[in-house]
Write a protein that holds these residues in place. Structure first.
Motif, PDB file in Angstrom:
ATOM      1  N   PHE A   1      -3.439 -11.985 -10.876  1.00 24.35           N
ATOM      2  CA  PHE A   1      -3.251 -11.648  -9.471  1.00 24.35           C
ATOM      3  C   PHE A   1      -4.216 -12.508  -8.668  1.00 24.35           C
ATOM      4  N   MET A   2      -3.871 -12.758  -7.425  1.00 28.20           N
ATOM      5  CA  MET A   2      -4.737 -13.577  -6.571  1.00 28.20           C
ATOM      6  C   MET A   2      -5.809 -12.701  -5.932  1.00 28.20           C
ATOM      7  N   SER A   3      -7.040 -13.222  -5.945  1.00 27.25           N
ATOM      8  CA  SER A   3      -8.145 -12.474  -5.346  1.00 27.25           C
ATOM      9  C   SER A   3      -9.362 -13.376  -5.224  1.00 27.25           C
ATOM     10  N   PRO A   4     -10.116 -13.272  -4.124  1.00 27.51           N
ATOM     11  CA  PRO A   4     -11.426 -13.915  -4.102  1.00 27.51           C
ATOM     12  C   PRO A   4     -12.279 -13.385  -5.243  1.00 27.51           C
ATOM     13  N   ALA A   5     -13.099 -14.228  -5.814  1.00 23.02           N
ATOM     14  CA  ALA A   5     -13.850 -13.850  -7.014  1.00 23.02           C
ATOM     15  C   ALA A   5     -14.678 -12.591  -6.820  1.00 23.02           C
ATOM     16  N   GLU A   6     -15.293 -12.444  -5.645  1.00 25.30           N
ATOM     17  CA  GLU A   6     -16.196 -11.307  -5.449  1.00 25.30           C
ATOM     18  C   GLU A   6     -15.458  -9.970  -5.380  1.00 25.30           C
ATOM     19  N   HIS A   7     -14.148 -10.021  -5.227  1.00 22.67           N
ATOM     20  CA  HIS A   7     -13.366  -8.784  -5.144  1.00 22.67           C
ATOM     21  C   HIS A   7     -12.657  -8.431  -6.453  1.00 22.67           C
ATOM     22  N   ILE A   8     -12.846  -9.249  -7.484  1.00 23.08           N
ATOM     23  CA  ILE A   8     -12.219  -8.943  -8.774  1.00 23.08           C
ATOM     24  C   ILE A   8     -13.044  -7.854  -9.466  1.00 23.08           C
TER      25      ILE A   8
ATOM     26  N   GLY B   1      -8.056 -28.431 -14.298  1.00 29.39           N
ATOM     27  CA  GLY B   1      -8.990 -29.554 -14.200  1.00 29.39           C
ATOM     28  C   GLY B   1      -9.952 -29.483 -13.035  1.00 29.39           C
ATOM     29  N   ARG B   2      -9.509 -28.925 -11.897  1.00 32.39           N
ATOM     30  CA  ARG B   2     -10.372 -28.874 -10.712  1.00 32.39           C
ATOM     31  C   ARG B   2     -10.683 -27.432 -10.314  1.00 32.39           C
ATOM     32  N   GLY B   3     -10.560 -26.516 -11.291  1.00 30.04           N
ATOM     33  CA  GLY B   3     -10.732 -25.110 -10.959  1.00 30.04           C
ATOM     34  C   GLY B   3      -9.496 -24.584 -10.248  1.00 30.04           C
ATOM     35  N   PHE B   4      -9.500 -23.295  -9.909  1.00 28.72           N
ATOM     36  CA  PHE B   4      -8.342 -22.706  -9.244  1.00 28.72           C
ATOM     37  C   PHE B   4      -8.825 -21.572  -8.349  1.00 28.72           C
ATOM     38  N   PRO B   5      -9.345 -21.894  -7.150  1.00 27.64           N
ATOM     39  CA  PRO B   5      -9.850 -20.860  -6.251  1.00 27.64           C
ATOM     40  C   PRO B   5      -8.795 -19.785  -6.000  1.00 27.64           C
ATOM     41  N   GLY B   6      -9.248 -18.543  -6.045  1.00 25.02           N
ATOM     42  CA  GLY B   6      -8.340 -17.419  -5.873  1.00 25.02           C
ATOM     43  C   GLY B   6      -7.865 -16.838  -7.189  1.00 25.02           C
ATOM     44  N   MET B   7      -8.125 -17.554  -8.280  1.00 22.61           N
ATOM     45  CA  MET B   7      -7.727 -17.066  -9.602  1.00 22.61           C
ATOM     46  C   MET B   7      -8.803 -17.391 -10.632  1.00 22.61           C
TER      47      MET B   7
END
Length: 286
Positions: free
Chosen positions: A103-110, A153-159
């Motif tokens: 699911f999509m979420s900013p890291a601090e909210h996981i 490769g470049r990370g995946f912000p939101g996941m």
């Protein structure tokens, strides 16, 4: 539909297990394998969806596609599922680890529960299937394993949770390719980019996000499930006998491109269309 470069009977006598095979990319890979002669078993944790997909794929391909309910996070269930397939068909030649979820979420909210669920599904679940198929069949008979991951490769912000799990799967792919090379087991990963798949409907505003992202793709379009499946077909076939331990991006060049080389958008872009299999269709599709 993408035209296949393979003969219809190229997988005659092969047994293929596709997890997450009820929808989207997984269903397309199952369809292509069955259409080219393989005995295909699709697996998913949702019994109603897997039954409908197996019936639909059987009708479309003219081959009997079997469906198995299987929660890849449950080791005992995985062990029993693989055992049942091997007992019935004698082997598993092709394993496609497509099952997963996030699911999509900013890291601090996981939350901890959400993090654990994604890691257990996408990383540990892939390992559970891979280990059991190897132990019960491939270490004796050889075979091909394909892991479906994501652009890592470049990370995946939101996941953060999912990209961490998928990167782990890719590291596992490279490691097992060496350990099992002399057992005649080939193992590769495929990184789909932005693909027009029914899986987009699982995310809020999924189609809108795809529209927003498309200008960042050098080819200025989304990929199709058929294009991913054709790559999986190649990697599963004897044409790829010398290919192992590799991570294949299929993303229209998105992972390579930066803003330093401007690529103008077409004057008019076609709308994003998300396809559905007959058993997935909703009133919105009609």
């Amino acid at each position: 539909m993408t035209q296949s470069i393979f003969k219809d009977n190229i997988f005659d006598g092969k047994v293929a297990l596709v997890t997450g095979g009820a929808t989207g990319i997984g269903a397309e890979m199952a369809f292509q394998l069955a259409s080219h002669g393989a005995q295909v078993i699709i697996a998913s944790r949702k019994a109603d969806k897997i039954a409908a997909a197996a019936a639909g794929l059987s009708k479309l391909t003219g081959q009997t596609v079997e469906g198995r309910e299987c929660n890849i996070r449950d080791r005992e269930t995985v062990k029993n599922t693989v055992s049942d397939i091997v007992d019935q068909w004698g082997k598993i030649d092709i394993l496609i680890n497509n099952g997963g979820g996030q699911f999509m979420s900013p890291a601090e909210h996981i939350r901890s529960k959400g993090w654990d669920a994604v890691i257990e599904t996408n990383l540990t679940g892939t390992w559970n299937l891979t280990k059991q198929v190897a132990i019960q069949s491939m270490l004796k008979n050889g075979g091909s394993i394909i892991n479906i991951t994501m652009l890592t490769g470049r990370g995946f912000p939101g996941m953060t949770h999912s990209v961490a799990a998928r990167a782990g799967v890719e590291a596992m792919t490279k490691t097992l390719a060496i350990e099992w090379a002399q057992k005649n087991i080939r193992i590769n990963s495929i990184q789909p980019g932005i693909i027009a798949s029914s899986g987009m409907r699982n995310y809020p505003h999924g189609v809108a996000i795809a529209e927003q992202t498309r200008p960042e793709i050098p080819m200025k379009r989304l990929g199709t499930c058929q294009e991913v499946a054709q790559l999986a077909l190649f990697l599963s076939s004897d044409a790829a006998q010398y290919v192992t331990g590799q991570v294949w991006a299929i993303d229209g060049g998105r992972s390579l491109w930066g803003k330093q080389w401007p690529l103008p958008n077409p004057k008019q872009m076609e709308p994003v269309v998300i396809p559905s299999w007959p058993w997935e269709q909703t009133d919105e599709d009609n």
